[in-house]
Design a protein around this motif. Structure first.
Motif, PDB file in Angstrom:
ATOM      1  N   UNK A 345       0.830  -1.217   0.000  1.00 29.81           N
ATOM      2  CA  UNK A 345       0.000   0.000   0.000  1.00 29.81           C
ATOM      3  C   UNK A 345       0.858   1.258   0.000  1.00 29.81           C
ATOM      4  N   UNK A 346       1.913   1.272   0.823  1.00 27.18           N
ATOM      5  CA  UNK A 346       2.737   2.475   0.935  1.00 27.18           C
ATOM      6  C   UNK A 346       3.567   2.697  -0.333  1.00 27.18           C
ATOM      7  N   UNK A 347       4.059   1.638  -0.946  1.00 29.72           N
ATOM      8  CA  UNK A 347       4.983   1.770  -2.077  1.00 29.72           C
ATOM      9  C   UNK A 347       4.286   1.850  -3.426  1.00 29.72           C
ATOM     10  N   UNK A 348       3.122   1.192  -3.577  1.00 25.84           N
ATOM     11  CA  UNK A 348       2.499   1.085  -4.897  1.00 25.84           C
ATOM     12  C   UNK A 348       1.062   1.606  -4.967  1.00 25.84           C
ATOM     13  N   UNK A 349       0.303   1.435  -3.926  1.00 24.40           N
ATOM     14  CA  UNK A 349      -1.137   1.668  -4.016  1.00 24.40           C
ATOM     15  C   UNK A 349      -1.605   2.693  -2.982  1.00 24.40           C
ATOM     16  N   UNK A 460       6.115  -6.442  -6.767  1.00 23.86           N
ATOM     17  CA  UNK A 460       4.888  -6.339  -7.570  1.00 23.86           C
ATOM     18  C   UNK A 460       3.726  -5.665  -6.843  1.00 23.86           C
ATOM     19  N   UNK A 461       3.947  -5.205  -5.632  1.00 18.98           N
ATOM     20  CA  UNK A 461       2.875  -4.544  -4.909  1.00 18.98           C
ATOM     21  C   UNK A 461       1.803  -5.518  -4.466  1.00 18.98           C
ATOM     22  N   UNK A 462       0.552  -5.056  -4.493  1.00 16.75           N
ATOM     23  CA  UNK A 462      -0.561  -5.896  -4.046  1.00 16.75           C
ATOM     24  C   UNK A 462      -0.716  -7.127  -4.942  1.00 16.75           C
ATOM     25  N   UNK A 463      -0.376  -6.999  -6.235  1.00 15.23           N
ATOM     26  CA  UNK A 463      -0.419  -8.150  -7.127  1.00 15.23           C
ATOM     27  C   UNK A 463       0.592  -9.217  -6.674  1.00 15.23           C
ATOM     28  N   UNK A 464       1.726  -8.782  -6.162  1.00 18.49           N
ATOM     29  CA  UNK A 464       2.720  -9.726  -5.654  1.00 18.49           C
ATOM     30  C   UNK A 464       2.230 -10.476  -4.437  1.00 18.49           C
TER      31      UNK A 464
END
Length: 526
Positions: A345-349, A460-464
């Motif tokens: 959440x902090x890095x991608x979303x 990959x963020x939340x997808x990862x």
């Protein structure tokens, strides 16, 4: 090429057969040369050469009463019960044995019959015979006493074992608010007795094995004869017999040698110190493995849901037990995915975070020089080190060290601007959630997988995180424990087994044993 490989294989097979034949012949000749002859001097010298160099092995030579027959007892100082030896062996043979005391046709001056000693002289319950040196040594070095008599080609082995054992206490690793305050000890006979004490257990079968090539240890498998699947019992026996190792000091060795997939991070054999947990598993149709010298018993097969259950779930009413069980599943999810969700959440979303919360989080991260993954690694590694240090330190200061160390390091890291306060909260919540898991081995697995989830979230963020979870689910679906699917009753789906899965239904509704175990008797109660 195939012809060449087959020739090499045939040659290797021939060499192996030849080596095995020579080994067998050598062992046979050694065994024949180690047979007892009945000559007191020859047999005693044979035993002295084998174990006489040991300081703690005692040889006590004497004459049997007024018969003039020489005899010797051999025992290990510290392992054998000297009071039993003095009062029921030495006293019986030296003082009570006289020519007028026994009316036996085989009793003549200068000779003593084996039957006379066994049936009329020795007042000791456990008595067996051995015919060679190997049998004598294995028994003496485990606490028994050997009686060697002139003129007898067999040696009597007397049960005088007196091992040092601690009192039966409450298990440290599985404490309960409500339930029996009894745990296994390091003595195998005490542990089997604890299982027998649950009531009229005429169907409780206990089968003995010896494991370890150089140091033999007693191991038993326990199951309910009228409940357990015979195929499961045979599979457990087969895997136990395949154990080929010098020494088995703890049941953890057995656990690793009989599990289905040693590459999996998930434990496929449940370990426990609680007799009530073991007996409950036996009544479901599972099999238990107990090893002498350790208080930890093993239960097979195991499913993932068992690792999140506690015996206390069945001692309390079904509503609070079900809510607490659901809370454990939530704690397991937080322990596994908490830091990775924060990183994603902090890095991608950032757009998925509510506006006010996003401003607050960004404000706390102001001045922090590291990305979220480095923050998380710093705090997670620090927490793991503190946890390990708390376990290894003496008990009076171990708990204090963990709490104070966590507070001091967290506060110092925030003040220094190395990590943000929100990261300290996330890591603390994750650590507390891991403590809510009843099984320590399951907690270790989730702590280990947590780092993998963090790296997937970083890339990959939340997808990862979702991808990592799918990989984990695919592995769990394929994993089995002694033929039982690890995530059963989820896959394959069995509606009747869900009554004791994520929630615990009332006892009057749980009339059948788990279908996944293929038990002989599927009805738990009418």
């Amino acid at each position: 090429m195939k012809w060449w490989k087959s020739k090499i294989k045939q040659k290797l097979d021939f060499e192996n057969q030849k080596e095995n034949a020579l080994k067998y012949a050598e062992e046979s000749s050694n065994e024949s040369s180690n047979q007892f002859t009945g000559d007191y001097t020859v047999d005693l010298e044979l035993v002295r050469k084998e174990i006489g160099h040991n300081w703690d092995v005692q040889f006590r030579e004497f004459q049997i009463g007024n018969t003039g027959v020489h005899a010797v007892i051999i025992f290990v100082n510290g392992l054998s019960d000297k009071e039993l030896i003095n009062n029921h062996i030495m006293k019986s043979l030296m003082l009570s044995f006289s020519e007028k005391s026994y009316d036996d046709p085989s009793f003549v001056k200068g000779a003593v019959s084996k039957e006379l000693i066994k049936n009329q002289v020795l007042s000791i319950s456990e008595l067996t015979e051995v015919y060679d040196l190997k049998g004598l040594v294995s028994k003496v070095l485990t606490g028994s006493t050997a009686l060697l008599v002139d003129g007898m080609s067999t040696v009597l082995i007397l049960g005088t074992t007196k091992g040092k054992s601690r009192n039966i206490e409450e298990p440290v690793s599985e404490a309960l608010v409500r339930g029996p305050r009894v745990g296994f000890t390091e003595t195998l006979s005490d542990n089997t007795a604890l299982l027998r004490q649950h009531g009229d257990t005429r169907n409780l079968s206990i089968i003995n094995f010896q494991v370890g090539q150089r140091t033999k240890k007693e191991l038993v498998i326990v199951y309910m004869q009228e409940i357990a699947d015979p195929n499961l019992v045979e599979e457990v026996k087969k895997r136990i017999k395949k154990i080929n190792i010098d020494d088995v000091p703890e049941s953890g060795y057995v656990e690793q040698l009989i599990e289905d997939n040693y590459l999996s991070p998930f434990t496929q054999v449940q370990n426990t110190e609680r007799p009530d947990r073991v007996f409950g598993a036996l009544m479901e149709g599972r099999v238990a493995v107990l090893l002498d010298g350790t208080p930890f018993a093993l239960i097979v097969p195991v499913t993932f849901s068992m690792l999140l259950q506690s015996p206390e779930d069945y001692y309390e009413r079904w509503l609070p037990s079900s809510l607490i069980r659901l809370l454990r599943y939530l704690a397991a999810a937080i322990s596994l995915l908490g830091p990775s969700l924060y990183i994603s959440f902090v890095s991608f979303h950032q757009g998925l975070i509510p506006t006010k919360l996003a401003f607050s989080m960004m404000g706390t991260r102001e001045g922090v020089p590291f990305p979220a993954i480095i923050e998380a690694l710093i705090m997670e590694v620090a927490i793991e080190i503190l946890r390990e240090a708390g376990l290894r330190l003496p008990k009076p200061i171990g708990a204090t060290m963990g709490i104070v160390g966590g507070l001091v390091i967290g506060e110092a890291a925030v003040q220094a601007g190395i990590v943000s306060p929100i990261m300290v909260i996330v890591v603390a919540l994750t650590a507390i959630s891991s403590f809510a898991i009843p099984q320590y081995s399951a907690g270790i697995t989730l702590r280990m997988l947590r780092f993998g989830a963090m790296f997937f979230a970083t890339m990959f963020g939340l997808y990862g995180v979702v991808l990592f979870f799918l990989f984990l689910c695919s592995h769990l679906v394929k994993l089995k424990s002694f033929g039982v699917p690890y995530v059963s009753p989820t896959v394959p789906y069995r509606a009747s087994d869900w009554k004791d899965f994520m929630v615990r239904m009332p006892l009057m509704m749980m009339k059948r044993r788990p279908k996944m175990l293929h038990t002989k008797d599927s009805i738990r109660k009418d």
